[in-house]
Design an enzyme around this catalytic site. Sequence first.
Site, PDB file in Angstrom:
ATOM      1  N   SER A 222      40.457  37.970  28.059  1.00  0.00           N
ATOM      2  CA  SER A 222      41.848  37.714  28.452  1.00  0.00           C
ATOM      3  C   SER A 222      42.084  36.244  28.785  1.00  0.00           C
ATOM      4  O   SER A 222      41.445  35.677  29.671  1.00  0.00           O
ATOM      5  CB  SER A 222      42.202  38.555  29.682  1.00  0.00           C
ATOM      6  OG  SER A 222      42.204  39.922  29.385  1.00  0.00           O
TER       7      SER A 222
ATOM      8  N   HIS B 242      45.349  38.633  24.295  1.00  0.00           N
ATOM      9  CA  HIS B 242      44.332  38.976  23.294  1.00  0.00           C
ATOM     10  C   HIS B 242      44.967  38.864  21.909  1.00  0.00           C
ATOM     11  O   HIS B 242      45.809  39.682  21.537  1.00  0.00           O
ATOM     12  CB  HIS B 242      43.805  40.394  23.517  1.00  0.00           C
ATOM     13  CG  HIS B 242      43.019  40.542  24.780  1.00  0.00           C
ATOM     14  ND1 HIS B 242      41.639  40.511  24.806  1.00  0.00           N
ATOM     15  CD2 HIS B 242      43.411  40.703  26.059  1.00  0.00           C
ATOM     16  CE1 HIS B 242      41.224  40.662  26.055  1.00  0.00           C
ATOM     17  NE2 HIS B 242      42.279  40.777  26.826  1.00  0.00           N
TER      18      HIS B 242
ATOM     19  N   ALA C 246      37.660  37.926  31.777  1.00  0.00           N
ATOM     20  CA  ALA C 246      38.297  37.514  33.025  1.00  0.00           C
ATOM     21  C   ALA C 246      37.956  38.566  34.073  1.00  0.00           C
ATOM     22  O   ALA C 246      38.024  39.762  33.799  1.00  0.00           O
ATOM     23  CB  ALA C 246      39.807  37.411  32.836  1.00  0.00           C
TER      24      ALA C 246
ATOM     25  N   MET D 258      37.253  45.079  33.554  1.00  0.00           N
ATOM     26  CA  MET D 258      37.576  46.291  32.808  1.00  0.00           C
ATOM     27  C   MET D 258      37.084  46.232  31.362  1.00  0.00           C
ATOM     28  O   MET D 258      37.679  46.851  30.470  1.00  0.00           O
ATOM     29  CB  MET D 258      39.092  46.522  32.831  1.00  0.00           C
ATOM     30  CG  MET D 258      39.695  46.600  34.216  1.00  0.00           C
ATOM     31  SD  MET D 258      41.508  46.698  34.183  1.00  0.00           S
ATOM     32  CE  MET D 258      41.875  46.548  35.941  1.00  0.00           C
ATOM     33  N   SER D 259      35.999  45.509  31.115  1.00  0.00           N
ATOM     34  CA  SER D 259      35.515  45.367  29.736  1.00  0.00           C
ATOM     35  C   SER D 259      34.031  45.057  29.746  1.00  0.00           C
ATOM     36  O   SER D 259      33.330  45.302  30.723  1.00  0.00           O
ATOM     37  CB  SER D 259      36.287  44.231  29.035  1.00  0.00           C
ATOM     38  OG  SER D 259      35.972  42.972  29.619  1.00  0.00           O
TER      39      SER D 259
ATOM     40  N   ASN E 270      40.522  35.650  40.265  1.00  0.00           N
ATOM     41  CA  ASN E 270      41.055  36.006  41.578  1.00  0.00           C
ATOM     42  C   ASN E 270      39.932  36.527  42.458  1.00  0.00           C
ATOM     43  O   ASN E 270      38.860  36.893  41.971  1.00  0.00           O
ATOM     44  CB  ASN E 270      42.133  37.092  41.449  1.00  0.00           C
ATOM     45  CG  ASN E 270      41.604  38.337  40.749  1.00  0.00           C
ATOM     46  OD1 ASN E 270      41.597  38.422  39.509  1.00  0.00           O
ATOM     47  ND2 ASN E 270      41.136  39.303  41.514  1.00  0.00           N
TER      48      ASN E 270
ATOM     49  N   HIS F 270      48.495  41.244  35.985  1.00  0.00           N
ATOM     50  CA  HIS F 270      47.884  40.742  34.754  1.00  0.00           C
ATOM     51  C   HIS F 270      48.382  39.328  34.448  1.00  0.00           C
ATOM     52  O   HIS F 270      47.632  38.493  33.925  1.00  0.00           O
ATOM     53  CB  HIS F 270      48.195  41.675  33.588  1.00  0.00           C
ATOM     54  CG  HIS F 270      47.469  41.312  32.327  1.00  0.00           C
ATOM     55  ND1 HIS F 270      46.093  41.308  32.218  1.00  0.00           N
ATOM     56  CD2 HIS F 270      47.928  40.904  31.106  1.00  0.00           C
ATOM     57  CE1 HIS F 270      45.729  40.938  31.006  1.00  0.00           C
ATOM     58  NE2 HIS F 270      46.825  40.677  30.318  1.00  0.00           N
TER      59      HIS F 270
END
Length: 270
Positions: free
Chosen positions: A27, A58, A110, A208-209, A232, A244
């Site tokens: 991201s 993306h 990210a 999340m990836s 963050n 986001h």
Amino acid sequence: MTTAADVIRAAAGANAPTPRLGLVLGSGLGGLADAVQDATAIPYAELPGFPVGSVAGHAGRLVLGTLAGTPVVVLQGRAHLYEGIPVSDLAVPVRTVRALGAESIVLTNAAGSLRADVGPGRLMALTDHINMMGVNPLTGINNDTIGPRFVGLGDAYDLPLKRALKAAAVAEGVDLSEGVYLAVGGPSFETPAEIRAFKVLGADAVGMSTVPEVIVARHCGLRVVAVSAITNLAEGLGDEVLTHEHTLASAATASADLQRVLTRFVKDYV
């Protein structure tokens, strides 16, 4: 059956060099793809089997060419579990990198930091991960021609590659911390209680990836190095409201340092 690798080879032409390295840009981190020379760019939607994401930040395209003189294949953006994409589909891009001939892969993302000393704008090389996604991309019938049924992950994050990444960061004057990445399914951000629990588990960053890609990469024999751009402090550790849009803005801050480090890494160590 025509595969994604077949389409890429046809588009690039017979004289295109075999990529030595794959790079997955997360991201807000896709700018490095613009530095690829002699580039052949193909949207994911034109590649058989590729999952097509819809998240801002993306680009959703594959770029084949050279970076700092090294043949590379760059995945500019990724799909995510929280988009409703089956976890097995997330294997296709990484396996395509391997099918094109690459031996190693750099994964970027990210992430939120669980450490007050590693705040927004910093970079973190991953040393290990904790999978809290509740899924594994290798679930189901195993294809023994790709990799073994049971894959050890004790060496998932390649130590020599991580050392090379650290050396590149030192050469570029960029502070690169290290830590353990914990992956959740998303798309909701974590609660303060979850973050406290994740700290107890030993996590240094949360996102999340990446973890499915690491598993798939090791299954098919790719060496892995991974780095998070810290966007963050995780929920409950800072004052900002997590969105986001905030993630993308903060990723842009870290992106310049990440591009310099990865370009030096590719030039000097690959």
